[in-house]
Structures are given as structure tokens and as C-alpha cells.
Scaffold this motif. Structure first.
Motif, PDB file in Angstrom:
ATOM      1  N   ALA C 224       0.837  -1.203   0.000  1.00 23.75           N
ATOM      2  CA  ALA C 224       0.000   0.000   0.000  1.00 23.75           C
ATOM      3  C   ALA C 224       0.867   1.246   0.000  1.00 23.75           C
ATOM      4  N   SER C 225       1.922   1.227   0.818  1.00 23.18           N
ATOM      5  CA  SER C 225       2.778   2.410   0.875  1.00 23.18           C
ATOM      6  C   SER C 225       3.497   2.644  -0.441  1.00 23.18           C
ATOM      7  N   SER C 228       1.051   4.146  -2.896  1.00 22.39           N
ATOM      8  CA  SER C 228       0.800   5.554  -2.604  1.00 22.39           C
ATOM      9  C   SER C 228       1.982   6.409  -3.006  1.00 22.39           C
ATOM     10  N   ILE C 284      -6.297   0.967   0.870  1.00 19.86           N
ATOM     11  CA  ILE C 284      -5.420   1.684   1.793  1.00 19.86           C
ATOM     12  C   ILE C 284      -4.484   2.610   1.028  1.00 19.86           C
ATOM     13  N   TYR C 288      -3.453   7.180   1.324  1.00 20.15           N
ATOM     14  CA  TYR C 288      -2.221   7.877   1.659  1.00 20.15           C
ATOM     15  C   TYR C 288      -1.624   8.674   0.529  1.00 20.15           C
ATOM     16  N   ASN C 342       4.021   5.673   7.175  1.00 20.92           N
ATOM     17  CA  ASN C 342       2.926   5.202   6.349  1.00 20.92           C
ATOM     18  C   ASN C 342       2.697   3.716   6.484  1.00 20.92           C
ATOM     19  N   ALA C 346      -0.637   1.989   7.553  1.00 19.90           N
ATOM     20  CA  ALA C 346      -1.309   1.056   6.647  1.00 19.90           C
ATOM     21  C   ALA C 346      -1.603  -0.251   7.371  1.00 19.90           C
ATOM     22  N   THR C 349      -4.524   0.339   9.677  1.00 20.67           N
ATOM     23  CA  THR C 349      -5.781   0.409   8.939  1.00 20.67           C
ATOM     24  C   THR C 349      -6.182  -0.969   8.437  1.00 20.67           C
TER      25      THR C 349
END
Lengths: 333, 365, 417
Positions: C224-225, C228, C284, C288, C342, C346, C349
């Protein structure tokens, strides 16, 4: 000259850095006389600002590792923080370089002054303090109806006057002005200096004027102290300093000020750069750049010595040494 | 009066009064600023709601099939489609959506009780607010006080301890903290109840006016209900409040540290102003300016935390309603609830900006 | 003898360079104090977790999806199963070892399920062997006793070949029978050993699930990071650099997204997309993007306006050069810090989403899912909520501490957004 109001003896201030400790001020001794304007000059990083702040013991994060600060019959080094706080603003005060960031943006001007007054004279009522603020503002040329305004509503020159007002609110004995004109343009600077002179005459102020601008010193100071690489190199009255400059560094400084009247083809400079304070050169710190460097200069540091009436300099040229011949002159070109 | 409207009034009235006061007493610059901010709020809500709208439609997945599941016959699906106007072009749907928002028409719930969604929200919004408000106050109290303390004692034991606290608490999933508190205080020590807003038996005796259980209990002199409601409030408030306090502590600390390094603080010290005055009058007051704005931005975390906290404690608020409706695939309800959240965010944002202008004269003059 | 200017001046710089990485690290430790420790400890933890996530099979004692023990076994508690007790020197390791034609004398305690268990298992083994075509049988001659001591006495005396009793019962009196041992469980597939962190409501090993959960968490966090980052940073650079209308439009959009409660948006997205790990990652990631965008844009703007960039431009530097050589390197430290924080966010979340029952398929060994299930039996099995929660906390803590520490070190005055 009149009585000594503040005497600095053998002051040394150290700063912690990543690579070790540096001495920003190294064994400086200085007397400040009542009613004089002492100009403290030097390049950036020579330690003059640190010295100025040390006079109020506000040199943090630096630490005073040696020396005595004699003021009002006491060595300020023996005082606790509470006692120092009583002196600050009352007997010793400071005017800062950037008036915009030195004033609390969310506080009105009048409140700045009232707060200072009430901190040191708790008995004074709010009304009385406000009256004094109004008085002070008037004396400094600040319009009375504007003292309820916020700092950002004033121009740079006006803010600097406000800073002086704050420094004078309680008739301080010594005012340390840390590069007060650096943030001002030339015309405002001239006005500021005039104002300072007037105030000095009117209130018999003692001012330590820290600046890197020789012109300002020539304009307003009574005496000049020159610092180089954390050490004091020359101390003299203004007249003697400009007429009979002794220390080679001071000479270099004066020579490098462009003079429109002289018929020179190129600007005169000093080669090299100020040394690192982490690993300063041995002996006299100026010797790598000095046109008159001698062998003794690379080995031992010269002490401040008399070189004329009310004139001291720290240079082997004027001290007894083992008579060694000068080293090869480092060319100016 | 419709419960939703009542809730808005309860919160909105004092805010409106304060706003009016500020407006009347303020300078022209200030008034202009307030008006600008208010007018900007409306587009902000619309943008957020639109975001929701498009996200839910552009993402693959047929809402009707999601709602009815594989059971629905094609005829029923078609009927539902027409009912929801899903066959119309996107822009028409969008137009209708915006129109509905502006008239506060939230539509009806698809699944379950088939009640108007506005009614459901009307009951649940006060529940969420009753949890969120005390939690925020708790978080602010802990965060600001200890954040300042840590900043003043920078690089000493207290500072590191508090930073560790804020980092640890922030790293804890909020629902885990809730579970732990449930375990400790609810199960092992049996000091507090572990779920719900109020004891069911007592609840049946309580007359509801505002749906704020604490307020209603006081209004009707039902002290038993008040006690029960407060007891039930303890754990969820503590959970949400503690986690938020970690964030607030960190924000306060950083900003106070920065403020303490400002020139005017050194100048104040040079005038002999005592350290305590410097810390509070100068540093804290000035630091609060950016902190308020940043705290306002944390509304997002607050709402996310509320959703999770409500789930853990079976708190009948908007957060749990949302999760519930999503599991039931109640599409309309999901949309409306999220829009409501968006409205909430926009209003808080507005409030924060106005408070900010009160604190910083550079904005006003 | 001209004074050597250069040597004097360059002296301290050379000293520093000679110092090397290790000394610089140690000096940094003295300078930054506890912040250095923050980052150091956090880095170690992060590496440890990454190793766990990369090789979960190596570290986890069991398969996380298999039922490997009885349900609700407390941490360290030994399961109470029917076990095969033998004299220490008999060499019997399981019921298979006593297969043969004769009936095997078996000591059991009257009134316990032991005899039935033994017989059932014997029958099963017999069936399996015969299916395989081996003509053998396992038959037991059950000898009942009133107490376990009597049963074990018979075994010691040699009048029985094996004894069958519950492991708990045997453990109680084991000290009195040093010559006897437990060969193993009667039923194949059961286990006598305890589980370090216990088992859950299905009988899965909590520890193994924790370790495998690390993989899921880190996959979600990193993916996810990265997503983003790869979208947010270029957008931020672009917007900050080009300015104008695109910048304004983008910024309004990003600000709205940023202000919106992330979890709720993620809930909406996963609800519509359906349960799968990719959908969770995407949901997610979307949250971000605005963060990277805002910070990168802000930094780009300030670098763009700075004097050294102006100077470079006045010397004819092209936009692309300014972007790559001036803006980008200045942006990297902030991006690194955000990246670290982050990942932490993540993971949080992600755990929240799975706790709510959204996003991941219910069979996944995930911490959030475990916590949700654990809540149902919170009174009975409190360890089921403790350990997954600790796991989440430690992982998130590691990344957060690293980000925090980096922030203090790189720029103690770095503004918080």
C-alpha cells in the motif's frame, strides 16, 4: 574615560558540535566604561555575538567554561538563574538583530512593555505601566495611538525602535545591541544610529554595539574591539583605531573597504579564510593569512598588550620575542 | 421535531451564538474572513459527498446485486434498479444526489427495517457525539498538558517517557485497546459494563427527548439512568480518548519545541521574563495556533477511531451503523451515512479555522 | 618556509573522512542521544519482522490453517489427550509398533474414555492396514483398574504391555513412576505438546498464526505504501513544479481526500470491491496518496523558490535538471520518513479493516481477523486477544519509532505537515 561598569575577565565559551567542542570565545578580557558606545567588530563566526550574549549569560547552547563577569560589584558567574533573570531587562538588556521575529506576533506592543515593567516592578499597576509605555513610545518617536497595534503592522525601522524601547523600559545600565542594523536598509539605518546617539546622550546609556560593519562603528562608536577566531585582537578608541591601526588583521579589514576616492585598479582582499574553530591553527590564529607572520607566530599565541594610549593589540610585532625574522610574505594578489 | 434537526440545534446553537458574537465584535477583516470560510464550507461538503458518490459508482460492483445478493430474481432487481434510478445516466443520478443532499432527503433504507435513513441517523448521531465529545476533551487535556511538559523538559527522562507513551498508544490498534480495557475493567475487575450505551432495563424507563442519554436523564430527573449511561460511557471514552491523546501529545510537543526556539522567546528571556510565563504566555499560546489547525485535521482519525470503538463496545452510533449497513449491502444507507460524516468533517474544519483566526491576529488585521 | 595553508585548512575535513562509517555512527549516537537509540532499536525490530515475514514457514511450528490441537488451549497448557504409556525401555513409539496376531494386554482406568479410545484407534489402524493389503491386526486385551496407580503398577510389573490414560491423569502421578514414559497420543494427529501461545477456537496454533500474520501485515503495509508513494510523489513533484491550474485542481482534490476519514473511505472501497488482499491494498493505498502529494508538493514549492535554484536557473539550468538535481534530492528525506510512518499506518488500517470483517477472506491468518474472533470468547480465552494485539502493536511501533527517530535526526525542525 569614566568608570568601568562591566568587566569581562578571561571569558571562554564552548559550543558542543557533532565533531567535538569548539570555543566560540577564547580567553577574552574587556572593560566596558559608563556612557560609552563600544563597537564589537569581526567577521561572521568570530564569536562577537556569543560574547554579547554571554554578557547577559544567554549564550546557550554554549557553555561558559572559564572567566568572570564583573557587574555591579559581583561576578555574575556566581549568580543563579533566578538572580540573572532579575538583572535581565532591568540592568542588562539586549536589542536583537531581526525585529520582526524578536517580537511576539500575538501580543500588542504596549503589552510587551507593560509585561517587562511588571515583571521587574511588581508593584506597578497596569494603568501606571501603560502610562510609562506611552511615555517611552513618544520619546522614541512611536505614535501614541499605535501602541495597541501588533508587531506585524509596523515597518522594519519602527520595529527596531520598539526593540530599543523595550531595552530601555527600565533604564538598563548596559544595552547589548546584536547587529541591530543588519536587517535595515541604509537610510533607516542612519536614522536608527542617530536615535541611538540621542538616547545615549539623554539617558547616559552604555551600549555594546555588535556589528560586522566597520562603517557603523566609525559612525557611532567611541571605542572599537576587534575579534578574530574567538579571540580579541585589537582594542582602541575610534580615532586611534582608524588613524593608527596596529593589528595586521584590522589593517586588512580597513584596506578591504572600497574607497571611492582612491584611485585603485582592483579591490584589496585578504587571502584565505577564517580558520575552523575545531582545529584552530597553532600560535596566533591569524598567522596563515598574515603578511608579517614570523616564526614565533606559528608557535605561541600573543597576548593583548599596550601599543599606544588607550590602545591594545594582540600581535607579536609589538611584543618582545626572540627576534626571529619575518616569514615569507604571503602575497596579497 | 425530527431528532436529526434537534441534534444539530443542540450542537449548532451555542456555536452559532459564539460565531455571531465574534462577528459582531470583530473587525472588518475578521468578518470577511468568517464569511469567506463559511461560503467555502458548502463546496467542501459537496466535493466530499461527490467523492463518495463517484467512488461508490465508479468502482466495479453492481450495487443492486450487492444489496440483494444472488437471491434476487431478475424482475425484482429490475424493479429496484428503476426505483433507485440506477438506469439513468450518471450525471442525472448525480444531479438527483446533490438535490437530495441539499434538501436533507436521505432516502430509505433498503434492507431490514425499511425506515427512513434520516430517522436511523437521528438516533445514532447523538450516540456518536456523546462518545466523541468527551473523548476529544480527554485527549486534549492529556495531550496538550503533557505535550507542553515534554517540550519544556526536552531531551530529559520525562520527554522520552512521554514520547514513548504517545508512540506506543498510537501504535496500538484502537480496537485492541478497547478489548484490553474491556477485559481488565469489564471482565476481570467488573468495574464497568462492557457493551452498549445503557442498561437495557433502565433504558426502557428513560424518556428520550434529545437522544443524548446523559442529557435526557438529567432532563427527566432519572438519576439511575444517568448513572448507567455514565458507567457505560467510561470505557469507550477512555479508549478513544487515550489513543487520540497520543496524537495530540506529539503535535503539541513538536510545536511547542519549535516555538520555544523562536527569536521572540529568546528576546523575552533577555528581558528577564520568568521561565514559566515564557512557557505559557509565549510558547504555548503561540504554539496553539498551528496545533489547533492540526488538531482539526485529526478529525479524520477521530471518526475512524469512533467507528472502531463503536464496534468493539457495541455502541449504537453512526460508525457501527455504517459497518452494519455495509455488511448488509444497504447501499443507500452507506451513501447517506458517509455524506453525514463528510458534513461533520467540513463543519469541524470551519470551526477550527474560525478559532484559528481568533488566536492569530495576523489573520485578523 | 611558506606556511602550508591548505594542509591546515583541510585538516579537520580529512580527519572526518578517515573516521569511516562506524565511527561516524558512534559519534552520531553521542550527538543525537536517545533518538539514535529509537532508530537503532526500531531498525532491528523492522529487520526482524521482515525476516519473519519472508520465511514464516521456517519460524512457525505449525501450519496456521490446520487444526493442530484441541480448542481453547491456554498458552503453555498441555492438552489432555488420551495417551499411550509405556515402560521407558520398551521401544514402543506408537500403537503401530504393537501390531501383531496376539492380543496386547492394555491397562486402563475404569470409567474413563481410555478403553474406548484405545479400541477405536486399534480398529482404525487395523482397517488401514488391511486396506493396504497387510494381513495383520491390532487387538487389545483391555484390563480395567479402579485407579490409575493400579493400572500403572500393572504396567511396571510387566503384566501389561501398554497403558492408556489421559495425559493429565498421568502427569499427576508421573513422579511416582520414573520408569514409565508417554510414547505419544493414542490418536494419530493429536499432539501432547503444549503450544507456546495456546490455540484458538478452531484448534489452530496461535503462535503460527501470529508469524504468518506478519507476512500478511507487511505485505499490506509495504504494498500500500509503495503504491501511494509511486502515485503521490510524482503528482506532488509535478503539481509543485508546474503550478497553475493543474496544481490548483489537484490540490483541492487531494485536500478533500486528505480531510476525509481514511478508514471510512477504505471501508467503502473494500465493501464494494469485495474481500481480497489486493482490494485491501488498493483501498489503503488510495488513502495515503494525499499525504505524499502534500508534503512533496510543499517541499517542491519551497525548493523551487529558493535562492540556489534561482542561481542555477540564471546559469541556464533546464527545468528537468532543476527537478532531478535540486528538487528531488531535497525531497527524499521527507519521503523516507513518511514512508516509514505510512507503513505503520497502513498496517493499523489493514488490521482495522479485517477486524471489522471487511477486506480479507476469513481463512487468512491475519491479526485483525483473529482479534475479531477472539472478542467473541473474551472471557473464556483472553489470550486470543492479547497476542495478536501485541503483534500489531510491536510492528506498528517499530515502523513508527523509526519514522519518529529519523524525523528528529534529519531535521529537528521539520514541520508536521
Amino acid at each position: 574615560m569614566r568608570d568601568v561598569v562591566y568587566s569581562v575577565r578571561g571569558l571562554s565559551v564552548e559550543y558542543p558540535t557533532r565533531e567535538g567542542s569548539t570555543r566560540a570565545v577564547d580567553d577574552v578580557s574587556l572593560d566596558i566604561h559608563k556612557g560609552e558606545i563600544l563597537g564589537l567588530v569581526g567577521e561572521s563566526g568570530c564569536g562577537k555575538s556569543t560574547l554579547g550574549k554571554s554578557l547577559l549569560r544567554m549564550q546557550s547552547p554554549g557553555r561558559i567554561v572559564e572567566g568572570e563577569l564583573w557587574f555591579g560589584g559581583r561576578d555574575l558567574m556566581t549568580l543563579g538563574e533566578r538572580q540573572m533573570q532579575k538583572l535581565r531587562g532591568r540592568n542588562l538588556s539586549m536589542v536583537f538583530q531581526d525585529p520582526m521575529t524578536s517580537l511576539n506576533p500575538v501580543e500588542r506592543i504596549v503589552d510587551h512593555i507593560v509585561e517587562t515593567v511588571q515583571t521587574h516592578e511588581p508593584g506597578v499597576s497596569e494603568a501606571a505601566a501603560r502610562d510609562r509605555a506611552r511615555d517611552l513610545a513618544r520619546r522614541l518617536g512611536i505614535l501614541e495611538n499605535r501602541i495597541d497595534d501588533y508587531p506585524h503592522q509596523f515597518s522594519g525601522g519602527m520595529r527596531q525602535r520598539i526593540m530599543i524601547a523595550l531595552a530601555l523600559a527600565l533604564n538598563a545600565d548596559v544595552v547589548v545591541a546584536d547587529e541591530p542594523t543588519t536587517a535595515l536598509d541604509v537610510i533607516v539605518e542612519a536614522q536608527f544610529l542617530d536615535l541611538l546617539r540621542e538616547l545615549r546622550d539623554e539617558f547616559d546609556l552604555t551600549i555594546v554595539m555588535i556589528t560586522h560593519n566597520i562603517g557603523v562603528v566609525a559612525e557611532i562608536a567611541d571605542r572599537v574591539a576587534v575579534m578574530y577566531a574567538a579571540r580579541l585582537t585589537e582594542l582602541a578608541t575610534v580615532d586611534r583605531f582608524f588613524a593608527e591601526t596596529r593589528h595586521p588583521y584590522s589593517q586588512g579589514l580597513l584596506r578591504s573597504v572600497p574607497n571611492i576616492d582612491l584611485d585603485e585598479q582592483s579591490l584589496s582582499t585578504m587571502s584565505g579564510a577564517p580558520p575552523s574553530l575545531l582545529y584552530p591553527p597553532p600560535g596566533c590564529r591569524f598567522h596563515p593569512r598574515c603578511p608579517h607572520a614570523m616564526e614565533v607566530c606559528t608557535a605561541e599565541q600573543p597576548a593583548m598588550a599596550d601599543v599606544g594610549p588607550a590602545h591594545e593589540a594582540a600581535c607579536w610585532l609589538y611584543l618582545d620575542h626572540a627576534g626571529s625574522p619575518p616569514l615569507e610574505v604571503v602575497s596579497d594578489a | 421535531m425530527h431528532p436529526l434537526l434537534l441534534t444539530f440545534m443542540i450542537i449548532g446553537l451555542p456555536a452559532a451564538v459564539a460565531l455571531l458574537y465574534v462577528f459582531v465584535r470583530g473587525t472588518t477583516t475578521m468578518r470577511r474572513y468568517i464569511l469567506t470560510r463559511i461560503t467555502l464550507t458548502i463546496p467542501m461538503v459537496l466535493i466530499l459527498a461527490s467523492l463518495v458518490f463517484f467512488v461508490l459508482r465508479i468502482i466495479p460492483g453492481d450495487p443492486v446485486t450487492s444489496s440483494l445478493g444472488p437471491k434476487g430474481s431478475p424482475e425484482v432487481k429490475e424493479l429496484l434498479r428503476q426505483n433507485l434510478g440506477l438506469d439513468d445516466p450518471l450525471l442525472v443520478q448525480y444531479g438527483r444526489f446533490i438535490g437530495d443532499i441539499l434538501t436533507f432527503d436521505f432516502g430509505d433504507s433498503l434492507i431490514g427495517a425499511q425506515r427512513p435513513i434520516a430517522d436511523e441517523l437521528g438516533e445514532r448521531l447523538p450516540a456518536t457525539l456523546e462518545l466523541v465529545l468527551p473523548a476529544t476533551i480527554l485527549a486534549l487535556a492529556i495531550g496538550v498538558v503533557f505535550g507542553t511538559w515534554a517540550a519544556v523538559r526536552r531531551k530529559r527522562a520525562a520527554d522520552y517517557g512521554l514520547r514513548l507513551y504517545s508512540v506506543v498508544i498510537y501504535s496500538m490498534p484502537i480496537f485492541w485497546l478497547g478489548l484490553l480495557l474491556q477485559l481488565l475493567f469489564g471482565v476481570w475487575l467488573e468495574w464497568t459494563p462492557i457493551a452498549g450505551r445503557i442498561d437495557a432495563v433502565i433504558a426502557s424507563d428513560l424518556e428520550r427527548t434529545t437522544n443524548f442519554l446523559t442529557i435526557d436523564a438529567v432532563l427527566h430527573g432519572n438519576w439511575e439512568a444517568l448513572s448507567s449511561a455514565l458507567h457505560h460511557l467510561v470505557l469507550p471514552t477512555l479508549t478513544l480518548g487515550l489513543v487520540l491523546s497520543g496524537v495530540f501529545l506529539r503535535l503539541t510537543r513538536i510545536n511547542v519545541i519549535e516555538t520555544l526556539e523562536e527569536d521572540y522567546v529568546a528576546a523575552a528571556r533577555a528581558r528577564g521574563i520568568r521561565e514559566r510565563v515564557v512557557t505559557y504566555s509565549y510558547a504555548l499560546k503561540n504554539a496553539m495556533i498551528p496545533v489547533i489547525t492540526l488538531i482539526g485535521l485529526q478529525v479524520a482519525i477521530l471518526l475512524a477511531g469512533a467507528v472502531l470503538t463503536e464496534t468493539v463496545f457495541s455502541w449504537p452510533g453512526m460508525g457501527r451503523y455504517l459497518v452494519d449497513r455495509i455488511s448488509s449491502r444497504d447501499f443507500t444507507a452507506v451513501q447517506s451515512t458517509i455524506t453525514m460524516f463528510a458534513l461533520f468533517v467540513a463543519l469541524i474544519s470551519l470551526a477550527v479555522d474560525i478559532v484559528y483566526s481568533l488566536l492569530d491576529p495576523r489573520v485578523r488585521y | 618556509m611558506a606556511v602550508d595553508l591548505e594542509t591546515r585548512e583541510a585538516g579537520w575535513q580529512q580527519d572526518l573522512e578517515r573516521a569511516g562509517l562506524l565511527r561516524r555512527l558512534l559519534r552520531a549516537r553521542k550527538w543525537h542521544g536517545a533518538d539514535w537509540w529509537f532508530v537503532a532499536i526500531a531498525s532491528v525490530m523492522v529487520v526482524a519482522f521482515i525476516v519473519l515475514a519472508l520465511f514464516p514457514g521456517f519460524f512457525a511450528p505449525h501450519d496456521p490453517r490446520e487444526q493442530v490441537g484441541p480448542r481453547f488451549l491456554a498458552p503453555g497448557e498441555k492438552p489432555d489427550v488420551e495417551s499411550l504409556i509405556i515402560p521407558g525401555d520398551s521401544g514402543i513409539t506408537s500403537l503401530l509398533d504393537i501390531v501383531g496376531d496376539e492380543r496386547v494386554p492394555t491397562a486402563v482406568v475404569e470409567g474413563t474414555p481410555s478403553s474406548q479410545a484405545a479400541r477405536d484407534e486399534a480398529d482404525r489402524i487395523t482397517q488401514v492396514l488391511q486396506d493396504r493389503g497387510e494381513d495383520v491386526r491390532l487387538r487389545l486385551r483391555v484390563q480395567r483398574h479402579d485407579t490409575i496407580q493400579e493400572a500403572l503398577d500393572e504396567l511396571v510389573a510387566g503384566d501389561a504391555v501398554i497403558a492408556v490414560a489421559s495425559s493429565a491423569a498421568f502427569d499427576e502421578v508421573a513422579d511416582d513412576y520414573p520408569s514409565l514414559d508417554v510414547a505419544g497420543p493414542v490418536f494419530e494427529g493429536q499432539t501432547l505438546s503444549s503450544f507456546l501461545l495456546g490455540t484458538n477456537q478452531i484448534g489452530q496454533d496461535v503462535l503460527s498464526r501470529l508469524i504468518w500474520g506478519t507476512r500478511i501485515a507487511l505485505i499490506i503495509g509495504f504494498s500500500a505504501s509503495f503504491f501511494s508513494l509511486f502515485i503521490g510523489v510524482p503528482l506532488g513533484l509535478f503539481a509543485g513544479f508546474t503550478g497553475g491550474k493543474t496544481d490548483r485542481v489537484l490540490t483541492v482534490f487531494m485536500d478533500s481526500l486528505y480531510a476525509f476519514p481514511g478508514l471510512i473511505l477504505a471501508i467503502a472501497i473494500t465493501a464494494v470491491l469485495g474481500p481480497s488482499i489486493i482490494n485491501v491494498i488498493v483501498a489503503i493505498a488510495v488513502l495515503y496518496i494525499p499525504t505524499y502529494y502534500r508534503i512533496v508538493r510543499g517541499q517542491t514549492l519551497s525548493v523551487k523558490e529558493s535562492l540556489f535554484v534561482e542561481a542555477a536557473r540564471s546559469l541556464g539550468a533546464k527545468s528537468r535538471v532543476v527537478l532531478t538535481r535540486y528538487v528531488f534530492p531535497n525531497v527524499i528525506p521527507s519521503v523516507a520518513i513518511i514512508f516509514s510512518v505510512n507503513i505503520a499506518d497502513a498496517i493499523l488500517t489493514g488490521a482495522g479493516l479485517s477486524f471489522l470483517g471487511l477486506g480479507l477472506p476469513p481463512t487468512t491468518p491475519d491479526w485483525g481477523i483473529d482479534l475479531a474472533r477472539g472478542q467473541e470468547t473474551i472471557q473464556r480465552a483472553s489470550w486470543l486477544i492479547t497476542f495478536p494485539g501485541v503483534a500489531v502493536m510491536l510492528v506498528v511501533l517499530a515502523f513508527t519509532m523509526m519514522g519518529e527517530g529519523l524525523m528528529e535526526i534529519f531535521n529537528p525542525k521539520l514541520r508536521d505537515r
